[in-house]
Design an enzyme around this catalytic site. Structure first.
Site, short mmCIF file in Angstrom:
data_model
loop_
_atom_site.label_atom_id
_atom_site.label_comp_id
_atom_site.label_asym_id
_atom_site.label_seq_id
_atom_site.Cartn_x
_atom_site.Cartn_y
_atom_site.Cartn_z
N PRO A 194 0.83 -1.21 0.00
CA PRO A 194 0.00 0.00 0.00
C PRO A 194 0.86 1.25 0.00
O PRO A 194 1.90 1.32 0.65
CB PRO A 194 -0.81 -0.12 1.30
CG PRO A 194 0.00 -1.01 2.18
CD PRO A 194 0.74 -1.95 1.27
N CYS A 195 0.41 2.24 -0.76
CA CYS A 195 1.07 3.55 -0.79
C CYS A 195 0.06 4.58 -0.31
O CYS A 195 -0.95 4.81 -0.98
CB CYS A 195 1.56 3.88 -2.18
SG CYS A 195 2.89 2.79 -2.77
N GLN A 196 0.31 5.19 0.81
CA GLN A 196 -0.62 6.16 1.38
C GLN A 196 -0.55 7.50 0.66
O GLN A 196 -1.48 8.28 0.71
CB GLN A 196 -0.34 6.35 2.86
CG GLN A 196 -0.46 5.08 3.68
CD GLN A 196 -1.84 4.45 3.57
OE1 GLN A 196 -2.85 5.15 3.64
NE2 GLN A 196 -1.88 3.15 3.38
N ALA A 197 0.58 7.81 0.04
CA ALA A 197 0.76 9.11 -0.61
C ALA A 197 1.20 8.90 -2.04
O ALA A 197 2.20 8.25 -2.30
CB ALA A 197 1.81 9.93 0.15
#
Length: 461
Positions: A104-107
């Site tokens: 997952p990449c939050q940004a």
């Protein structure tokens, strides 16, 4: 100089010598799945002939499902940033032929802020995947994520990060699951990488291109709107339309092809397992495929109850429709007087967007599922879908059972919502196995080249 990798040494080959796929001996290819969730990527790679040796995720409920469905694999539950968890992952990944996962990449770092994704503290989990790749250097890897990452230069950033300064050749590509026999349109951004010195080439995935050939058109000439599948006037498109209309052709699969045999699932039934003898016989090649090796019973068949207002609204929406097809009287906040949910003070529904009250259309694939039971409704019965129907639309075989960790309460890594919501979340979040299988099959062809190089190198020694 040949790349040494102990997953392909003679001892490892003996370990899987008895494994067979489609009646043929399996290749000695090993996969480790990071951020695996319930295991959609792992299931697809297993179907492609890979041995799954480990999966890792922080969600204990998803890992309960993973452990149940992959007894041959090591289920590593916990935060990858924990030293103990990271060490277990590294121990497994050092034996992997391919490292797979959806970090997952939050940004989504944008060009204008001059911050690379890998340096953004919100993307620590993505950075951990890159670090595991760097420390173990498997012959190949696959990273998947949502297409929202494919913007503002992010695709190039990620490809550069994953290349490890030229150690890997990385090919990014966007694919749609519906083009690979999945009864759901679901676009994903894939990064497929192979070691530069291996002699391999990252495979380009080519599917049916069905999503470009077919549209669902809305017609408003009758008393109420109706939706109809429209096939583009092109020879390849016409063939796609023919495949979509043919239940015995599993190359392009409609919602009815996927779940019509489950139409009679009882609403509100507390039994989550039913014998196949109480269900309809399979109606399509896809349903027969999903039932293979499933035994005599089917799990995850509970159908949640609907409040009376929702049922009335569904009866007022045609197959393929959504909120915008409701008559004005069906847009009242409370229709029957039954009070439910939060009153927004307007007297009208607040859910006024494409995703509200969506009904499947039987003659085309489903919309992209999300993590909630009300993300889509049945095409002919005024009801929600069961987790099993979610799983069918994702291409999980019936033998794949979704479960949860039996421990009560908010244990570390658990999401709010309870066991039922967790099962929908697991199924809705997953990578469709048939899409993952297509990736695995294409990558295995390149890995055979690598294996032949290794064998020649060993023989020369």
């Amino acid at each position: 100089m040949a790349i040494e990798h102990d997953a392909l040494k003679s001892g490892a080959r003996k370990q899987v010598a008895v494994k067979r796929v489609n009646g043929k001996p399996a290749e000695p290819f090993f996969a480790v799945d990071l951020f695996c969730g319930a295991g959609g990527l792992s299931e697809g790679f297993r179907q492609a002939g890979f041995t799954i040796i480990a999966g890792s995720d922080n969600d204990p409920d998803a890992m309960a499902t993973y452990a149940s469905n992959f007894p041959e694999a090591r289920a590593i539950t916990g935060d990858i940033r924990s030293a103990a968890v990271k060490q277990q992952i590294l121990d497994a990944a050092r034996h992997a032929t391919v490292l797979i996962g959806g970090p997952p990449c939050q940004a989504f770092s944008q060009v204008r802020n001059h911050t690379r994704m890998i340096d953004d503290p919100r993307n620590a989990l993505y950075r951990e995947f890159v670090d595991v790749l760097k420390q173990t250097l498997p012959p190949a890897f696959v990273v998947e994520n949502v297409t929202g990452m494919d913007q503002m230069g992010v695709r190039k950033q990620i490809a550069t990060d994953l290349s490890l300064d030229g150690e890997y050749i990385v090919l990014p590509q966007v694919v749609d699951a519906a083009d690979f026999g999945v009864p759901q349109t679901r676009k994903r951004l894939l990064f497929v990488g192979v070691r530069t010195a291996s002699g391999m080439v990252p495979p380009v995935l080519t599917g049916s291109e069905a999503v470009q050939a077919v549209t669902l058109a809305r017609f408003t000439g009758s008393r109420r709107p109706r939706y109809q599948v429209v096939v583009q006037e092109h020879i390849r498109s016409l063939r796609t339309g023919e495949a979509l209309a043919a239940p015995d052709n599993p190359s392009v699969v409609s919602a009815a092809d996927a779940i019509s045999d489950l139409i009679e699932l009882p609403v509100g039934n507390r039994q989550d397992i039913l014998p196949y003898s109480e269900l309809m016989a399979p109606q399509s090649a896809y349903q027969r495929l999903m039932r293979e090796e499933a035994g005599t019973t089917l799990a995850n068949v509970q159908v949640p109850r609907l409040n009376p207002d929702t049922k009335l609204r569904l009866l007022g929406i045609p197959p393929g429709g959504n909120y915008r097809d409701l008559r004005e009287d069906l847009q009242e906040r409370y229709i029957t007087g039954h009070r439910w949910g939060q009153d927004n003070g307007t007297g009208k529904l607040s859910r006024k967007h494409f995703y509200a009250y969506r009904r499947l259309h039987p003659d085309v694939w489903a919309w992209t599922l999300n993590t909630k039971a009300d993300s889509v409704y049945h095409y002919s019965v005024a009801r929600a879908l069961s987790v099993r129907e979610f799983a069918r639309l994702q291409s999980f075989p019936d033998r794949f059972v979704f479960t949860t960790d039996p421990r009560p309460g908010m244990i570390e890594g658990r999401h709010d919502g309870g066991p039922a919501h967790s099962r929908y979340r697991q199924a809705g979040n997953a990578v469709p196995p048939l899409l993952a299988k297509a990736v695995g099959v294409s990558l295995a062809a390149q890995l055979r080249i690598f294996l032949s190089h290794e064998q020649r190198y060993a023989g020369a020694g």
